[in-house]
Design an enzyme around this catalytic site. Structure first.
Site, PDB file in Angstrom:
ATOM      1  N   SER A  19     -17.150  -8.529 -10.696  1.00 38.25           N
ATOM      2  CA  SER A  19     -18.283  -7.872 -10.036  1.00 38.25           C
ATOM      3  C   SER A  19     -19.523  -7.880 -10.921  1.00 38.25           C
ATOM      4  CB  SER A  19     -17.931  -6.408  -9.712  1.00 38.25           C
ATOM      5  OG  SER A  19     -16.826  -6.344  -8.853  1.00 38.25           O
TER       6      SER A  19
HETATM    7  N1  SAM Z   1     -12.534  -5.289 -10.665  1.00 46.40           N
HETATM    8  C1  SAM Z   1     -12.621  -6.722 -10.818  1.00 46.40           C
HETATM    9  C2  SAM Z   1     -13.144  -7.129 -12.149  1.00 46.40           C
HETATM   10  O1  SAM Z   1     -13.479  -6.259 -12.955  1.00 46.40           O
HETATM   11  O2  SAM Z   1     -13.185  -8.338 -12.403  1.00 46.40           O
HETATM   12  C3  SAM Z   1     -13.430  -7.374  -9.725  1.00 46.40           C
HETATM   13  C4  SAM Z   1     -12.593  -7.738  -8.644  1.00 46.40           C
HETATM   14  S1  SAM Z   1     -13.072  -8.795  -7.358  1.00 46.40           S
HETATM   15  C5  SAM Z   1     -14.660  -8.318  -6.863  1.00 46.40           C
HETATM   16  C6  SAM Z   1     -11.985  -8.091  -6.136  1.00 46.40           C
HETATM   17  C7  SAM Z   1     -10.514  -8.317  -6.415  1.00 46.40           C
HETATM   18  O3  SAM Z   1      -9.752  -7.619  -5.434  1.00 46.40           O
HETATM   19  C8  SAM Z   1     -10.086  -9.773  -6.333  1.00 46.40           C
HETATM   20  O4  SAM Z   1      -9.473 -10.151  -7.532  1.00 46.40           O
HETATM   21  C9  SAM Z   1      -9.096  -9.795  -5.167  1.00 46.40           C
HETATM   22  O5  SAM Z   1      -8.040 -10.725  -5.333  1.00 46.40           O
HETATM   23  C10 SAM Z   1      -8.593  -8.357  -5.190  1.00 46.40           C
HETATM   24  N2  SAM Z   1      -7.981  -7.883  -3.949  1.00 46.40           N
HETATM   25  C11 SAM Z   1      -8.359  -8.094  -2.660  1.00 46.40           C
HETATM   26  N3  SAM Z   1      -7.530  -7.457  -1.830  1.00 46.40           N
HETATM   27  C12 SAM Z   1      -6.593  -6.830  -2.600  1.00 46.40           C
HETATM   28  C13 SAM Z   1      -5.457  -6.017  -2.325  1.00 46.40           C
HETATM   29  N4  SAM Z   1      -5.085  -5.689  -1.088  1.00 46.40           N
HETATM   30  N5  SAM Z   1      -4.751  -5.552  -3.379  1.00 46.40           N
HETATM   31  C14 SAM Z   1      -5.080  -5.847  -4.644  1.00 46.40           C
HETATM   32  N6  SAM Z   1      -6.138  -6.623  -4.964  1.00 46.40           N
HETATM   33  C15 SAM Z   1      -6.880  -7.103  -3.946  1.00 46.40           C
END
Ligand code: SAM
Length: 217
Positions: A66
């Site tokens: 993000s």
């Molecule tokens: N917090 C992260 C970082 O610091 O890099 C940013 C994450 S990115 C914007 C969103 C993440 O949510 C992705 O890696 C995606 O695979 C994950 N995601 C989406 N749906 C999810 C779910 N149901 N459970 C766990 N992770 C999920």
């Protein structure tokens, strides 16, 4: 070990934290964490030069680390205090988990992509952080360790996932972007008693979708 750390990285991190403060981030503990955590360790070497720009960057599997402003804004809304149990949904690169660990939280984080889960685990461990990580569907929370003092969802949900609300401690905060896949509003829910919740709708953001049983298909 990861990439090396030099004076240029430290200067760029400080400049980034100053910029976030100018944009309205006030929590000095959040800004201190931004100054401390080497964001360049969480991106591919080819993107290292851009690690301290205030922008989201690709991390593989179609996902992103993000934007620093978004990380800072969500963390500020969480109002993290040392020793609190915090659940993150969407470990991604591991950067947000590192910020929370640096702030002294007891961190739990769930990621659905296996490759990202393993990468984040390695980077966090190389940096000396030991959050509790799980590979699975975070739309269901992580009931084994509930309740949490704070839950932060780092992907955009179609609706507030009910399981996450139920896994909040009394006094606990849930920060979750909710809306369409094109744009979401940041929602903060505070559990004020066993059956009472305060809900606020704040700024608009754009996240990758939260995919799972209680999220998008
Ligand atoms: N917090 C992260 C970082 O610091 O890099 C940013 C994450 S990115 C914007 C969103 C993440 O949510 C992705 O890696 C995606 O695979 C994950 N995601 C989406 N749906 C999810 C779910 N149901 N459970 C766990 N992770 C999920």
């Amino acid at each position: 070990m990861g990439k090396s750390e030099n004076r240029k990285h430290v200067q760029r991190r400080n400049a980034l934290a100053d910029k976030l403060e100018e944009r309205g981030i006030e929590d000095q503990n959040v800004l201190a964490a931004i100054r401390a955590i080497p964001r360049h360790e969480f991106v591919d070497t080819a993107l290292e030069n851009r690690a301290y720009e205030d922008t989201a960057l690709p991390i593989g599997a179609g996902q992103t680390i993000s934007q620093p402003y978004t990380v800072a804004a969500q963390t500020e809304l969480l109002n993290v205090k040392k020793g609190e149990k915090i659940l993150e949904i969407g470990t991604g690169s591991g950067y947000q988990a590192a910020i929370l660990c640096h702030m002294g939280a007891d961190v739990y984080s769930v990621e659905r992509h296996e490759k990202l889960y393993h990468n984040a685990k390695k980077i966090l461990s190389d940096l000396g952080f030991r959050p509790n990580l799980k590979l699975g569907d975070g739309t269901l929370g992580w009931s084994a360790y509930a309740p949490y003092d704070g839950i932060v969802v780092t992907a955009g949900a179609p609706v507030v996932p009910a399981d996450l609300v139920e896994q909040l401690n009394i006094g606990g905060r849930l920060i979750v972007p909710v809306g369409s896949q094109a744009s979401q509003v940041m929602v903060r829910i505070i559990r004020v008693s066993e059956n009472e919740y305060d809900e606020e709708r704040l700024q608009n953001f754009k996240f990758v979708p939260l995919i799972g049983e209680k999220g998008w298909d």
